[in-house]
Design a protein around this motif. Structure first.
Motif, mmCIF file in Angstrom:
data_model
loop_
_atom_site.group_PDB
_atom_site.id
_atom_site.type_symbol
_atom_site.label_atom_id
_atom_site.label_comp_id
_atom_site.label_asym_id
_atom_site.label_seq_id
_atom_site.Cartn_x
_atom_site.Cartn_y
_atom_site.Cartn_z
ATOM 1 N N ILE A 10 0.859 -1.199 0.000
ATOM 2 C CA ILE A 10 0.000 0.000 0.000
ATOM 3 C C ILE A 10 0.888 1.239 0.000
ATOM 4 C CG2 ILE A 10 -1.870 1.193 1.178
ATOM 5 C CD1 ILE A 10 -2.534 -1.478 2.539
ATOM 6 N N GLY A 12 2.408 3.893 -3.412
ATOM 7 C CA GLY A 12 3.278 3.777 -4.601
ATOM 8 C C GLY A 12 4.336 4.857 -4.651
ATOM 9 N N LEU A 14 8.443 5.803 -3.344
ATOM 10 C CA LEU A 14 9.710 5.080 -3.538
ATOM 11 C C LEU A 14 9.804 3.842 -2.647
ATOM 12 C CD1 LEU A 14 12.246 5.913 -5.305
ATOM 13 C CD2 LEU A 14 10.431 7.545 -5.169
ATOM 14 N N ALA A 15 9.247 3.940 -1.430
ATOM 15 C CA ALA A 15 9.302 2.800 -0.507
ATOM 16 C C ALA A 15 8.469 1.646 -1.059
ATOM 17 C CB ALA A 15 8.803 3.220 0.866
ATOM 18 N N ARG A 36 -2.993 7.985 -5.743
ATOM 19 C CA ARG A 36 -2.940 8.978 -6.829
ATOM 20 C C ARG A 36 -2.993 8.303 -8.205
ATOM 21 N NH1 ARG A 36 2.092 12.692 -4.872
ATOM 22 N NH2 ARG A 36 1.131 13.659 -3.076
ATOM 23 N N GLY A 40 5.274 7.378 -7.575
ATOM 24 C CA GLY A 40 6.367 8.294 -7.204
ATOM 25 C C GLY A 40 6.136 8.988 -5.879
ATOM 26 N N HIS A 60 14.379 16.834 -7.517
ATOM 27 C CA HIS A 60 14.930 15.830 -6.612
ATOM 28 C C HIS A 60 16.341 15.473 -7.066
ATOM 29 C CE1 HIS A 60 10.994 15.332 -4.829
ATOM 30 N NE2 HIS A 60 11.430 14.346 -4.059
ATOM 31 N N THR A 232 -6.402 4.214 -6.111
ATOM 32 C CA THR A 232 -6.963 3.238 -5.175
ATOM 33 C C THR A 232 -6.554 3.647 -3.764
ATOM 34 O OG1 THR A 232 -6.761 1.542 -6.875
ATOM 35 C CG2 THR A 232 -7.024 0.763 -4.619
ATOM 36 N N ILE A 295 9.027 22.577 1.755
ATOM 37 C CA ILE A 295 9.967 22.957 0.680
ATOM 38 C C ILE A 295 9.155 23.729 -0.364
ATOM 39 C CG2 ILE A 295 11.539 22.153 -1.147
ATOM 40 C CD1 ILE A 295 12.073 19.659 0.439
ATOM 41 N N GLU A 386 5.300 22.652 -0.972
ATOM 42 C CA GLU A 386 5.066 21.318 -0.397
ATOM 43 C C GLU A 386 5.177 21.472 1.110
ATOM 44 O OE1 GLU A 386 4.254 18.373 -1.501
ATOM 45 O OE2 GLU A 386 4.757 18.244 -3.617
ATOM 46 N N ALA A 424 14.942 11.679 5.706
ATOM 47 C CA ALA A 424 13.813 11.656 4.761
ATOM 48 C C ALA A 424 14.322 11.947 3.358
ATOM 49 C CB ALA A 424 12.779 12.688 5.171
ATOM 50 N N GLU A 427 16.587 7.827 -0.983
ATOM 51 C CA GLU A 427 17.389 6.676 -0.565
ATOM 52 C C GLU A 427 16.787 6.035 0.687
ATOM 53 O OE1 GLU A 427 19.688 4.867 -1.704
ATOM 54 O OE2 GLU A 427 20.558 3.846 0.035
#
Ligand SMILES: Cc1cc2nc3c(=O)[nH]c(=O)nc-3n(C[C@H](O)[C@H](O)[C@H](O)COP(=O)(O)OP(=O)(O)OC[C@H]3O[C@@H](n4cnc5c(N)ncnc54)[C@H](O)[C@@H]3O)c2cc1C
Length: 467
Positions: A10, A12, A14-15, A36, A40, A60, A232, A295, A386, A424, A427
């Motif tokens: 659950i 989507g 990077l993790a 979404r 990403g 990024h 979803t 940011i 953000e 955070a 990586e």
């Protein structure tokens, strides 16, 4: 993996992408569920409604020591989408540019010659910086209650060394003010960016929009008997007896195991819809202690070229970085016009400022560095605030960052806020996804390693690190 288990991931970001790809590659049947319409998470791009341009939610960057993230790019066949730089230009109004780049000396001295020549700093500043960096040669200090602003004062740093070196590097890397940053994580940034090796400190910049880069995971997963469900939003999770039932408003998913790869605030929001126990209560109490830092990205389109630099650190200003997207992303090249993105990290002072005022401020400050701005026409602009960009890596936050093990059997935690040893970052998120995949595999009796080792020190750093 024994018995080809089914796993629901659950989130989507990077993790979630890292966990899903690692497990699908190992033979699991994975369902990756994302709220979404694109993958990403906090590192994504979309068509900006006001300008009609596809923009990243923010520029990024990664550095060479981001080994888990680089491994994810390898999996997704996306290594060619990252451009690497080992020269950093620092611009201060009224001073010649300072260029920091590796030379022929071995680590940790690889950048020292350029640093000795740096016009942005006096001899006293350079001595202070060298003495401060030398504290991190042997390794990282422990995470104590001390904050990095206090550490800098305790180690006799000059005002200019703080304002033009420690602060710009750290505020950009950790997105927080110096008096709210753990000394341990500050040291990690400087050791890996400036001391460990030239390879560890180089900067990688995606040459394609972020959702295009991370959207590659969709084909990767589909080719491995797995599924990606966008739009979803998960509203509840309940045990089925042999596994878990994950529900959205219009669909349910069953699987043997689940990975929750959410941001800390999304995890906190989902907790009341999960089985309650003493450990989940403790997790809720820990999640309540995380705090956000904002940011701001300022996107400017001009009718002409403003600079031939690909990127630069801007000193003594509100704006901290300039990224020349016309040069960085091929899609924006090829015309007389140019597109710059300016980034302000830890931008608390801009949160309540109007977008027009932010653009005016950016234009004013840009002219101090790039005279072409004064005669150029600004064709369009966008400001992306953000407000929940990253969590603050405060001193001793590691005490409450959880491992992948969760309060529920068969459910594992991922996300940049979990205990990865990284702040955070992309990586940290990629590493957390691999850690959760590894913990899940082990729980199924498969001792497979997904976690990627960190880069080793090179040159004389091998001796310092061993002593
Ligand atoms: C403006 C900005 C600039 C940054 N700059 C950098 C940088 O230069 N370098 C760097 O390394 N890092 C940077 N970061 C940090 C980096 O983006 C994050 O640390 C990383 O992307 C976090 O990934 P994640 O997977 O842990 O979390 P997220 O990206 O937050 O992923 C969680 C996902 O879960 C989804 N979700 C939430 N709730 C639900 C639900 N109920 N059901 C289904 N899906 C759900 C979300 O939509 C999201 O896609 C930046 C972040 C921001 C915001």
């Amino acid at each position: 993996m024994p018995g080809a288990k089914s796993v629901t991931v659950i989130g989507g970001g990077l993790a979630g992408i890292s966990a899903a790809c690692a497990l699908a590659d190992a033979g699991c049947r994975v369902q990756l569920l994302e709220r979404r319409p694109y993958l990403g998470g906090r590192a994504s791009s979309y068509e900006h409604p006001g300008t009609g341009e596809v923009i990243d939610n923010c520029q990024h960057v990664l550095i060479g020591c981001c080994t888990a993230l680089i491994d994810l790019y390898r999996r997704l066949d996306a290594t060619d989408s990252i451009r690497w730089y080992d020269r950093f230009t620092f611009l201060a109004p009224g001073t010649k540019p300072t260029v920091i780049a590796p030379g022929s000396l071995p680590a940790p001295f690889h950048s020292s010659l350029s640093f000795l020549r740096a016009p942005a700093f006096s001899i006293a500043d350079k001595l202070a910086i060298a003495s401060g960096l030398s504290m991190f040669l042997r390794g990282l200090p422990p995470d104590t209650p001390e904050d990095f602003a206090h550490w800098l004062r305790r180690h006799g740093q000059t005002r200019r060394a703080i304002d033009r070196f420690w602060k710009p590097v750290l505020v950009s890397a950790l997105n927080e003010d110096l008096d709210r940053i753990s000394v341990h994580y500050a040291a990690k940034v400087f050791r890996e960016s400036f001391l460990l090796s030239p390879q560890a400190g180089r900067m990688g910049i995606p040459a394609v929009p972020l959702s295009q880069l991370y959207g590659r995971a969709i084909d990767y997963l589909r080719a491995r008997n797995s599924e990606v469900c966008l739009r979803t939003s998960i509203t509840g999770i309940a045990p089925t007896g042999s596994g878990w039932l994950v529900s959205s408003s219009d669909r349910s998913f069953t699987s043997d195991a689940v990975i929750l790869a959410l941001s800390f605030e999304a995890m906190a929001a989902l907790l009341p819809a999960m089985p309650h126990n003493a450990a989940s209560e403790e997790l809720a109490a820990h999640l309540a202690q995380f705090e956000h830092s904002p940011i701001t990205g300022i996107h400017l389109w001009f009718d002409r070229e403003i600079t031939t630099l690909d990127h630069a650190v801007l000193l003594d200003t509100t704006i901290q970085w300039m990224f020349n997207k016309s040069r960085l992303q091929p899609a924006h090249r090829g015309s007389e016009a140019s597109y710059l993105e300016l980034v302000v990290s830890a931008s608390k002072s801009l949160v309540s400022v109007s977008r027009q005022q932010i653009v005016d401020l950016a234009m004013r400050e840009l002219t101090w560095f790039f005279p072409a701005v004064a005669s150029a026409s600004l064709l369009k602009s966008a400001v992306v605030k953000e407000v929940r960009a990253t969590y603050s890596i405060r001193p001793e936050l590691d005490r409450i960052r959880p491992s992948p093990a969760s309060p529920w059997p068969g459910i594992f935690l991922a996300g940049d806020w979990t205990a990865t040893g990284w702040p955070a970052t992309m990586e940290g998120a990629a590493r957390s996804g691999y850690d959760a995949a590894e913990a899940l595999s082990r729980s199924l009796g498969d001792p497979r390693h997904f976690t990627i080792p960190e880069l080793p020190p090179t040159g004389l750093m091998r001796l310092f690190s061993a002593s």
